[in-house]
Design an enzyme around this catalytic site. Structure first.
Site, PDB file in Angstrom:
ATOM      1  N   SER A 124       0.845  -1.195   0.000  1.00 17.82           N
ATOM      2  CA  SER A 124       0.000   0.000   0.000  1.00 17.82           C
ATOM      3  C   SER A 124       0.877   1.240   0.000  1.00 17.82           C
ATOM      4  O   SER A 124       1.994   1.225   0.544  1.00 17.82           O
ATOM      5  CB  SER A 124      -0.855  -0.017   1.273  1.00 17.82           C
ATOM      6  OG  SER A 124      -1.396   1.254   1.513  1.00 17.82           O
ATOM      7  N   TYR A 148      -1.450  -0.767  11.023  1.00 18.38           N
ATOM      8  CA  TYR A 148      -1.781  -1.338   9.711  1.00 18.38           C
ATOM      9  C   TYR A 148      -0.627  -1.105   8.734  1.00 18.38           C
ATOM     10  O   TYR A 148      -0.135  -2.037   8.077  1.00 18.38           O
ATOM     11  CB  TYR A 148      -3.083  -0.712   9.172  1.00 18.38           C
ATOM     12  CG  TYR A 148      -3.231  -0.850   7.681  1.00 18.38           C
ATOM     13  CD1 TYR A 148      -3.510  -2.083   7.115  1.00 18.38           C
ATOM     14  CD2 TYR A 148      -3.046   0.245   6.836  1.00 18.38           C
ATOM     15  CE1 TYR A 148      -3.612  -2.225   5.734  1.00 18.38           C
ATOM     16  CE2 TYR A 148      -3.145   0.124   5.465  1.00 18.38           C
ATOM     17  CZ  TYR A 148      -3.428  -1.111   4.917  1.00 18.38           C
ATOM     18  OH  TYR A 148      -3.516  -1.242   3.558  1.00 18.38           O
ATOM     19  N   LYS A 152       2.316  -3.720   6.708  1.00 17.56           N
ATOM     20  CA  LYS A 152       2.697  -3.736   5.276  1.00 17.56           C
ATOM     21  C   LYS A 152       4.210  -3.551   5.132  1.00 17.56           C
ATOM     22  O   LYS A 152       4.863  -4.249   4.344  1.00 17.56           O
ATOM     23  CB  LYS A 152       1.962  -2.623   4.514  1.00 17.56           C
ATOM     24  CG  LYS A 152       0.456  -2.813   4.424  1.00 17.56           C
ATOM     25  CD  LYS A 152       0.093  -4.007   3.569  1.00 17.56           C
ATOM     26  CE  LYS A 152      -1.401  -4.213   3.433  1.00 17.56           C
ATOM     27  NZ  LYS A 152      -1.773  -5.506   2.873  1.00 17.56           N
ATOM     28  N   PHE A 177      -2.418   2.902  -4.525  1.00 10.35           N
ATOM     29  CA  PHE A 177      -2.846   4.211  -4.053  1.00 10.35           C
ATOM     30  C   PHE A 177      -4.309   4.082  -3.594  1.00 10.35           C
ATOM     31  O   PHE A 177      -4.578   3.288  -2.712  1.00 10.35           O
ATOM     32  CB  PHE A 177      -2.481   5.297  -5.076  1.00 10.35           C
ATOM     33  CG  PHE A 177      -1.015   5.647  -4.894  1.00 10.35           C
ATOM     34  CD1 PHE A 177      -0.018   4.713  -5.195  1.00 10.35           C
ATOM     35  CD2 PHE A 177      -0.614   6.817  -4.291  1.00 10.35           C
ATOM     36  CE1 PHE A 177       1.332   4.957  -4.912  1.00 10.35           C
ATOM     37  CE2 PHE A 177       0.729   7.087  -4.017  1.00 10.35           C
ATOM     38  CZ  PHE A 177       1.697   6.158  -4.329  1.00 10.35           C
ATOM     39  N   ASN A 178      -5.265   4.798  -4.158  1.00 13.60           N
ATOM     40  CA  ASN A 178      -6.625   4.725  -3.588  1.00 13.60           C
ATOM     41  C   ASN A 178      -7.592   4.018  -4.539  1.00 13.60           C
ATOM     42  O   ASN A 178      -8.185   4.672  -5.417  1.00 13.60           O
ATOM     43  CB  ASN A 178      -7.126   6.129  -3.257  1.00 13.60           C
ATOM     44  CG  ASN A 178      -6.408   6.734  -2.056  1.00 13.60           C
ATOM     45  OD1 ASN A 178      -5.187   6.909  -2.071  1.00 13.60           O
ATOM     46  ND2 ASN A 178      -7.135   7.025  -1.011  1.00 13.60           N
ATOM     47  N   ASN A 197     -15.031   3.520   5.953  1.00  9.65           N
ATOM     48  CA  ASN A 197     -13.934   4.389   6.402  1.00  9.65           C
ATOM     49  C   ASN A 197     -13.436   5.243   5.244  1.00  9.65           C
ATOM     50  O   ASN A 197     -12.885   6.311   5.448  1.00  9.65           O
ATOM     51  CB  ASN A 197     -12.722   3.538   6.852  1.00  9.65           C
ATOM     52  CG  ASN A 197     -13.051   2.695   8.052  1.00  9.65           C
ATOM     53  OD1 ASN A 197     -13.612   3.198   9.030  1.00  9.65           O
ATOM     54  ND2 ASN A 197     -12.728   1.415   7.999  1.00  9.65           N
ATOM     55  N   LEU A 199     -13.383   7.198   1.399  1.00 16.63           N
ATOM     56  CA  LEU A 199     -14.207   8.264   0.815  1.00 16.63           C
ATOM     57  C   LEU A 199     -15.245   7.765  -0.202  1.00 16.63           C
ATOM     58  O   LEU A 199     -16.426   8.103  -0.078  1.00 16.63           O
ATOM     59  CB  LEU A 199     -13.268   9.302   0.165  1.00 16.63           C
ATOM     60  CG  LEU A 199     -13.958  10.493  -0.469  1.00 16.63           C
ATOM     61  CD1 LEU A 199     -14.790  11.268   0.546  1.00 16.63           C
ATOM     62  CD2 LEU A 199     -12.915  11.422  -1.111  1.00 16.63           C
ATOM     63  N   ASP A 294      -3.712  11.982   8.410  1.00 16.68           N
ATOM     64  CA  ASP A 294      -3.942  12.126   6.964  1.00 16.68           C
ATOM     65  C   ASP A 294      -2.901  13.037   6.320  1.00 16.68           C
ATOM     66  O   ASP A 294      -2.593  14.107   6.835  1.00 16.68           O
ATOM     67  CB  ASP A 294      -5.328  12.744   6.702  1.00 16.68           C
ATOM     68  CG  ASP A 294      -6.403  11.697   6.529  1.00 16.68           C
ATOM     69  OD1 ASP A 294      -6.079  10.493   6.607  1.00 16.68           O
ATOM     70  OD2 ASP A 294      -7.568  12.075   6.318  1.00 16.68           O
TER      71      ASP A 294
HETATM   72  N1  UFG Z   1     -12.143  11.601   3.552  1.00 16.45           N
HETATM   73  C1  UFG Z   1     -13.148  12.466   3.928  1.00 16.45           C
HETATM   74  N2  UFG Z   1     -14.277  11.945   4.460  1.00 16.45           N
HETATM   75  C2  UFG Z   1     -14.460  10.603   4.628  1.00 16.45           C
HETATM   76  C3  UFG Z   1     -13.429   9.722   4.243  1.00 16.45           C
HETATM   77  C4  UFG Z   1     -12.275  10.261   3.716  1.00 16.45           C
HETATM   78  O1  UFG Z   1     -13.008  13.688   3.783  1.00 16.45           O
HETATM   79  O2  UFG Z   1     -15.516  10.196   5.133  1.00 16.45           O
HETATM   80  C5  UFG Z   1     -10.925  12.149   2.930  1.00 16.45           C
HETATM   81  C6  UFG Z   1      -9.632  11.829   3.664  1.00 16.45           C
HETATM   82  O3  UFG Z   1      -9.360  12.809   4.639  1.00 16.45           O
HETATM   83  C7  UFG Z   1      -8.628  11.823   2.509  1.00 16.45           C
HETATM   84  C8  UFG Z   1      -9.426  11.305   1.321  1.00 16.45           C
HETATM   85  O4  UFG Z   1     -10.797  11.525   1.671  1.00 16.45           O
HETATM   86  O5  UFG Z   1      -8.200  13.127   2.207  1.00 16.45           O
HETATM   87  C9  UFG Z   1      -9.239   9.825   1.055  1.00 16.45           C
HETATM   88  O6  UFG Z   1      -9.472   9.094   2.260  1.00 16.45           O
HETATM   89  P1  UFG Z   1      -9.648   7.512   2.271  1.00 16.45           P
HETATM   90  O7  UFG Z   1      -9.956   7.117   3.670  1.00 16.45           O
HETATM   91  O8  UFG Z   1     -10.579   7.091   1.214  1.00 16.45           O
HETATM   92  O9  UFG Z   1      -8.209   6.980   1.847  1.00 16.45           O
HETATM   93  P2  UFG Z   1      -6.782   7.247   2.514  1.00 16.45           P
HETATM   94  O10 UFG Z   1      -5.966   7.969   1.519  1.00 16.45           O
HETATM   95  O11 UFG Z   1      -6.862   7.825   3.859  1.00 16.45           O
HETATM   96  O12 UFG Z   1      -6.260   5.747   2.735  1.00 16.45           O
HETATM   97  C10 UFG Z   1      -6.213   4.828   1.682  1.00 16.45           C
HETATM   98  C11 UFG Z   1      -6.480   3.442   2.231  1.00 16.45           C
HETATM   99  C12 UFG Z   1      -5.391   3.022   3.150  1.00 16.45           C
HETATM  100  C13 UFG Z   1      -4.079   3.150   2.484  1.00 16.45           C
HETATM  101  C14 UFG Z   1      -3.892   4.531   1.915  1.00 16.45           C
HETATM  102  C15 UFG Z   1      -2.637   4.555   1.101  1.00 16.45           C
HETATM  103  O13 UFG Z   1      -7.677   3.424   2.943  1.00 16.45           O
HETATM  104  O14 UFG Z   1      -5.565   1.681   3.507  1.00 16.45           O
HETATM  105  O15 UFG Z   1      -4.984   4.874   1.076  1.00 16.45           O
HETATM  106  O16 UFG Z   1      -2.335   5.818   0.685  1.00 16.45           O
HETATM  107  F1  UFG Z   1      -3.112   2.901   3.365  1.00 16.45           F
END
Ligand code: UFG
Length: 354
Positions: A124, A148, A152, A177-178, A197, A199, A294
């Protein structure tokens, strides 16, 4: 070629199974259904018209795991299985260390014992921690920010050591990535067990009226509109990346890390706006505090994957939004309610019940 896919019923696992089956590989799939449903495998079968072998196995159960190796020819392994909720890993780190690390140790020991040395591992972008600059390339400094991410990172290091001990190993570490989107059929997609969890599943559940409004975590980041920027990648592009990494492991040995992203960052509000214009559904949102841990901006430099694997993401943000929505719309309760349409196949065709 016979490929063992661990965690094959999950979001990325199921999409990868479809691509592998369509490419002519024979599959042995294992999953414990902790965070997934058998129905996703029925859908994989329905989509491809192909059968495969399945074991409901918890990877921590060494004896059951060995049975999979004893009963099958296996040429390579794609290892998806693992826990992946960042917040849960902070509140229950031992669960994450036990589950993600032990399962991988057991898997690798068995691979060693049965002389199987081709492995594609689900890593990841979390291994980059809070990157100092973007785009992120594979040689950036690695740092875990939570248990977590640490699992990895540790697994990546263990696999590196394994290769150092025996240069016949051939291992790809795929740093996702995402991942968002879903298969264009709308038959398989992401099926979070509780409140999402991440977006995109949150957005689609707001769009479906299951959740009231989106909380946007922070609006003061140094980005285009103050909200966090991420590299969203279509899950089918990601799945195809696994095929190309698998082919690479058959051609040469070594441990190689690859970023799988599009190289294009979108802010939270840009993603919301793309979703609204593609689907015509409005997403009410409210700005709240930033989520701890974040990063402001995170997107990939994926040129290594292009140069060494010949892989490049092809699907854009509109397709990601349309496919995410089609999946949510057709499956309002995930895999619980079956979509209308053709038969759901007979379990016996692919289920090897334990
Ligand atoms: N976000 C919101 N509201 C939400 C959920 C997310 O504003 O309800 C924002 C977050 O702050 C972030 C963006 O949307 O700016 C993306 O958030 P995600 O939770 O979708 O994804 P992340 O980038 O935090 O994390 C993801 C995976 C992780 C992994 C990571 C690697 O969930 O497992 O990418 O970069 F480790």
């Amino acid at each position: 070629m016979f490929i063992l896919v661990t965690g094959g019923a999950g979001f990325i696992g199921s999409h990868t199974c479809v691509e592998l089956l369509n490419a002519g590989y024979e599959l042995i799939v294992i999953d414990n259904f902790l965070n997934s449903k058998p129905e996703s495998l029925h859908r994989v079968q329905e989509l491809t018209g192909k059968s495969f072998k399945f074991y409901q196995v918890d990877m921590l159960e060494e004896v059951q795991m060995e049975r999979v190796f004893l009963e099958n020819r296996i040429d390579a392994v794609i290892h998806f299985a693992g826990l992946k909720a960042v917040g849960e890993s902070v509140s229950n780190p031992l669960l994450y260390y036990k589950n993600n690390l032990m399962s991988t140790f057991i898997l690798c020991q068995l691979m060693q014992k049965y002389n199987i040395k081709h492995l594609v591992f689900s890593s990841s972008a979390t291994v980059y921690g809070l990157p100092e600059s973007v785009p992120i390339s594979e040689d950036f400094h690695l740092k875990a920010l939570n248990p977590y991410g640490r699992t990895k990172l540790i697994i990546e290091q263990v696999l590196q050591d394994l290769y150092s001990s025996d240069p016949e190993w051939s291992i790809s570490l795929l740093r996702y990535f995402n991942p968002i989107g879903a298969h264009e059929s709308g038959l398989i997609g992401e099926d979070p067990q509780n409140i999402p969890n991440n977006l995109m599943p949150y957005i689609t559940q707001v769009a479906a009226g299951k959740l009231h409004e989106l909380e946007v975590f922070g609006s003061c980041y140094p980005t285009v509109d103050g909200t966090g920027v991420r590299d969203y990648i279509h899950v089918v592009d990601l799945a195809i990346g696994h095929l190309m990494a698998l082919e690479k492991t058959f051609k040469s040995s070594g441990v190689h890390a690859y970023n799988l992203g599009t190289g294009q960052g979108y802010s939270v509000l840009e993603l919301v706006s793309a979703f609204e214009s593609v689907t015509g559904v409005r997403i009410p949102y409210r700005i709240t505090n930033p989520r701890s841990g974040d990063a402001a901006i995170c997107y990939a430099d994926s040129t290594k994957a292009w140069k060494e694997l010949g892989w490049k993401a092809k699907k854009g943000i509109e397709e990601m939004c349309a496919d995410s929505w089609r999946w949510q719309y057709n499956n309002p309760d995930g895999y619980i309610n079956k979509v209308k349409g053709p038969h759901i196949t007979n379990e016996e065709e692919f289920l090897v019940q334990k």
